[in-house]
Scaffold this active site. Structure first.
Site, PDB file in Angstrom:
ATOM      1  N   HIS A  11      -3.461   3.336   5.474  1.00 18.09           N
ATOM      2  CA  HIS A  11      -3.474   4.785   5.251  1.00 18.09           C
ATOM      3  C   HIS A  11      -4.718   5.432   5.832  1.00 18.09           C
ATOM      4  O   HIS A  11      -5.712   4.767   6.104  1.00 18.09           O
ATOM      5  CB  HIS A  11      -3.352   5.142   3.762  1.00 18.09           C
ATOM      6  CG  HIS A  11      -4.448   4.594   2.889  1.00 18.09           C
ATOM      7  ND1 HIS A  11      -4.385   3.353   2.312  1.00 18.09           N
ATOM      8  CD2 HIS A  11      -5.629   5.125   2.483  1.00 18.09           C
ATOM      9  CE1 HIS A  11      -5.471   3.132   1.597  1.00 18.09           C
ATOM     10  NE2 HIS A  11      -6.257   4.192   1.681  1.00 18.09           N
ATOM     11  N   HIS A  83     -11.679   8.202   4.824  1.00 23.22           N
ATOM     12  CA  HIS A  83     -11.717   6.810   5.290  1.00 23.22           C
ATOM     13  C   HIS A  83     -10.400   6.403   5.940  1.00 23.22           C
ATOM     14  O   HIS A  83      -9.388   7.071   5.796  1.00 23.22           O
ATOM     15  CB  HIS A  83     -12.074   5.840   4.152  1.00 23.22           C
ATOM     16  CG  HIS A  83     -11.072   5.758   3.031  1.00 23.22           C
ATOM     17  ND1 HIS A  83     -11.171   6.515   1.883  1.00 23.22           N
ATOM     18  CD2 HIS A  83      -9.965   4.992   2.873  1.00 23.22           C
ATOM     19  CE1 HIS A  83     -10.167   6.215   1.070  1.00 23.22           C
ATOM     20  NE2 HIS A  83      -9.411   5.298   1.650  1.00 23.22           N
ATOM     21  N   GLU A 134     -11.925   1.048   4.707  1.00 15.53           N
ATOM     22  CA  GLU A 134     -11.444   0.284   3.558  1.00 15.53           C
ATOM     23  C   GLU A 134     -10.600  -0.859   4.088  1.00 15.53           C
ATOM     24  O   GLU A 134      -9.778  -0.659   4.985  1.00 15.53           O
ATOM     25  CB  GLU A 134     -10.585   1.207   2.664  1.00 15.53           C
ATOM     26  CG  GLU A 134      -9.987   0.522   1.448  1.00 15.53           C
ATOM     27  CD  GLU A 134      -9.140   1.475   0.591  1.00 15.53           C
ATOM     28  OE1 GLU A 134      -8.633   2.488   1.127  1.00 15.53           O
ATOM     29  OE2 GLU A 134      -8.989   1.203  -0.605  1.00 15.53           O
TER      30      GLU A 134
HETATM   31 CO    CO Z   1      -7.940   4.277   0.525  1.00 16.36          CO
END
Ligand code: CO
Length: 138
Positions: A11, A83, A134
């Protein structure tokens, strides 16, 4: 040295000042199907997402002033990309390999349960082209 491979982009997270406005914008401008808002008190955020099939857009909004993203929103009052999340097969291997390269894992480097119930770590933007990364074990 053993390499680990990042796999797909799980994502892109965007911090927004107003989730309902973001929903209306993505629905109105893009005809996107935006999920309901989910509150994650243990992460200090409200989230909603757009499933794009191969990846997702995740909208984040802080639940309070002590939320990990509240400072970010103050610095970016109109919202901004926060992120990118890449999938990895083994987060332990990933952390080990990155550490061997002298790259920084945020916190003490111990993987934590992330917003999607999987193990995650975050990598410092100073080491990754100004982008908070991440890694999520899927
Ligand atoms: Co995330």
């Amino acid at each position: 040295r053993k390499y680990f491979m990042i796999e797909k982009l799980n994502h892109v997270a965007i911090v927004v000042p107003d989730l309902m406005k973001a929903k209306l914008l993505y629905e109105g401008a893009f005809g996107a199907k935006v999920s309901d808002v989910k509150t994650l008190p243990e992460h200090g955020v409200s989230t909603m997402f757009v499933d794009l099939g191969s990846t997702k857009i995740e909208f984040l909004h802080p639940l309070s002033d002590v939320s990990p993203i509240s400072r970010f929103l103050k610095k970016n009052p109109n919202g901004s990309i926060h992120h990118l999340c890449y999938e990895v097969e083994s987060i332990k291997e990933a952390v080990k390999s990155l550490r061997e390269l002298g790259l920084s894992i945020l916190g003490d480097g111990t993987p934590k349960i992330g917003a999607h119930g999987n193990l995650v770590v975050f990598l410092h933007p100073k080491d990754f082209l100004g982008t908070l990364i991440e890694l999520e074990q899927v």
